[in-house]
Design a protein around this motif. Structure first.
Motif, mmCIF file in Angstrom:
data_model
loop_
_atom_site.group_PDB
_atom_site.id
_atom_site.type_symbol
_atom_site.label_atom_id
_atom_site.label_comp_id
_atom_site.label_asym_id
_atom_site.label_seq_id
_atom_site.Cartn_x
_atom_site.Cartn_y
_atom_site.Cartn_z
ATOM 1 N N LEU A 26 -3.728 -2.273 0.907
ATOM 2 C CA LEU A 26 -3.155 -2.632 2.145
ATOM 3 C C LEU A 26 -4.159 -3.681 2.860
ATOM 4 O O LEU A 26 -5.386 -3.508 2.770
ATOM 5 C CB LEU A 26 -3.414 -1.103 2.967
ATOM 6 N N PRO A 27 -3.534 -4.419 3.462
ATOM 7 C CA PRO A 27 -4.386 -5.392 4.175
ATOM 8 C C PRO A 27 -5.407 -4.921 5.338
ATOM 9 O O PRO A 27 -4.950 -3.966 5.914
ATOM 10 C CB PRO A 27 -3.321 -6.635 4.719
ATOM 11 N N ALA A 28 -6.518 -5.488 5.396
ATOM 12 C CA ALA A 28 -7.460 -5.158 6.418
ATOM 13 C C ALA A 28 -7.561 -5.696 7.634
ATOM 14 O O ALA A 28 -7.213 -6.863 7.634
ATOM 15 C CB ALA A 28 -8.969 -4.870 5.903
ATOM 16 N N ASP B 100 -2.295 -11.219 15.583
ATOM 17 C CA ASP B 100 -2.627 -11.117 13.946
ATOM 18 C C ASP B 100 -2.535 -9.615 13.606
ATOM 19 O O ASP B 100 -1.885 -9.154 12.670
ATOM 20 C CB ASP B 100 -4.025 -11.674 13.634
ATOM 21 N N GLU B 101 -2.923 -8.708 14.675
ATOM 22 C CA GLU B 101 -3.000 -7.281 14.155
ATOM 23 C C GLU B 101 -1.704 -6.629 14.128
ATOM 24 O O GLU B 101 -1.342 -5.668 13.438
ATOM 25 C CB GLU B 101 -3.821 -6.621 15.318
ATOM 26 N N GLU B 102 -0.538 -7.231 14.850
ATOM 27 C CA GLU B 102 0.709 -6.774 14.849
ATOM 28 C C GLU B 102 1.259 -7.216 13.593
ATOM 29 O O GLU B 102 1.997 -6.404 13.006
ATOM 30 C CB GLU B 102 1.511 -7.489 16.120
ATOM 31 N N GLY C 199 -6.622 7.348 7.394
ATOM 32 C CA GLY C 199 -5.845 8.044 8.326
ATOM 33 C C GLY C 199 -5.294 7.157 9.659
ATOM 34 O O GLY C 199 -4.298 7.448 9.808
ATOM 35 N N ARG C 200 -5.814 5.931 9.631
ATOM 36 C CA ARG C 200 -5.172 4.946 10.583
ATOM 37 C C ARG C 200 -3.813 4.605 9.939
ATOM 38 O O ARG C 200 -2.774 4.205 10.411
ATOM 39 C CB ARG C 200 -6.055 3.689 10.692
ATOM 40 N N ALA C 201 -4.089 4.094 8.486
ATOM 41 C CA ALA C 201 -2.728 3.723 7.875
ATOM 42 C C ALA C 201 -1.591 4.736 7.762
ATOM 43 O O ALA C 201 -0.350 4.193 8.264
ATOM 44 C CB ALA C 201 -3.177 3.626 6.380
ATOM 45 N N ALA D 142 2.433 -4.407 10.694
ATOM 46 C CA ALA D 142 3.739 -4.652 10.063
ATOM 47 C C ALA D 142 3.649 -4.685 8.635
ATOM 48 O O ALA D 142 4.370 -3.862 7.704
ATOM 49 C CB ALA D 142 4.552 -5.797 10.520
ATOM 50 N N GLN D 143 2.667 -5.374 7.951
ATOM 51 C CA GLN D 143 2.453 -5.515 6.434
ATOM 52 C C GLN D 143 2.098 -4.208 5.886
ATOM 53 O O GLN D 143 2.508 -3.577 4.852
ATOM 54 C CB GLN D 143 1.383 -6.683 6.148
#
Length: 253
Positions: free
Chosen positions: A142-144, A162-164, A78-80, A168-169
């Protein structure tokens, strides 16, 4: 009332301290969806069937955002999808202009499309112009995000950067999947992306609700009564704070 962990508290860094009566069991027991701004309590299989018919009548394919069976995986998925829909660029979202979108478990999808495939891919693309309907699974790794607990100020600032990058990835990976499966037509891209945002961001896709959380309280959009979540229990990356909520919601009043 059947109580459950809220979409995987460990992964989300959140802990449920109380459930109100309006949140029932998991999606598979009767999820609500938004249809023209009004909630629907149709069974999940009926929602998939209705979405299939809408796609078929419009001469479109059906794109299924797959809801995992595991609660923690539901939260992450859901977050992705929330990151993609809320922050995706025009080129990421414009391919969605040509498909009908629904959120569903693979179990419910297979009741309508038996050949939907195995496992729990991110998405399934169903061609509605064939009998039986042809389906293609769309999947990617997907990267975590890493935990943001126990960081000093300098480390916290680096964590946000790093979260940004990770967001984006993740958005880029989902956008690539859509472009490869649905095409990357650059004509009227901005207009088509605007239409997608109006259809899927202002209102949620069928089979889900929009919800938001920054780590202290969770709000399910369009619902008057909301759950109580323990404050200070964890950190939610900025671009993940508005997400697709894959649990059933019972409308009050």
């Amino acid at each position: 009332m059947n109580r459950r962990g809220f979409l995987g508290a460990t992964a989300a860094g959140l802990a449920v301290t109380a459930w109100p009566a309006f949140i029932r069991d998991a999606f598979g027991d009767g999820a609500a969806c938004e249809m023209n701004g009004k909630p629907s309590t149709a069974p999940p299989m009926a929602q998939v069937s209705a979405a299939f018919r809408r796609a078929q009548q419009a001469g479109k394919a059906l794109l299924v955002l797959v809801i995992p069976a595991d609660d923690s995986a539901r939260w992450e998925r859901g977050r992705a999808f929330g990151e993609l829909l809320n922050f995706g660029a025009d080129r990421d979202l414009s391919p969605l202009a040509g498909v009908e979108v629904v959120c569903a478990t693979m179990a419910d999808l297979k009741k309508i499309v038996p050949g939907a495939g195995a496992g729990e891919p991110l998405m399934v693309l169903v061609r509605t112009d064939k009998v039986p309907a042809a389906a293609t699974t769309l999947d990617a790794s997907l990267p975590a995000y890493k935990s943001g607990r126990g960081l000093d100020r300098k480390s916290w600032e680096q964590q946000q950067k790093d979260e940004e990058k990770i967001a984006a990835q993740r958005i880029g990976a989902l956008g690539d999947l859509l472009r490869k499966a649905l095409g990357a037509d650059e004509r009227n891209m901005a207009a088509r992306a605007a239409g997608v945002r109006a259809r899927l961001v202002k209102q949620p896709p069928a089979g889900a609700h929009w919800a938001s959380s920054s780590g202290c309280g969770t709000t399910i959009e369009g619902v008057e009564e909301n759950g109580v979540i323990g404050c200070g229990m964890g950190h939610v990356p900025e671009k993940s704070r508005r997400f697709l909520y894959f649990f059933s919601v019972e409308q009050r009043g």
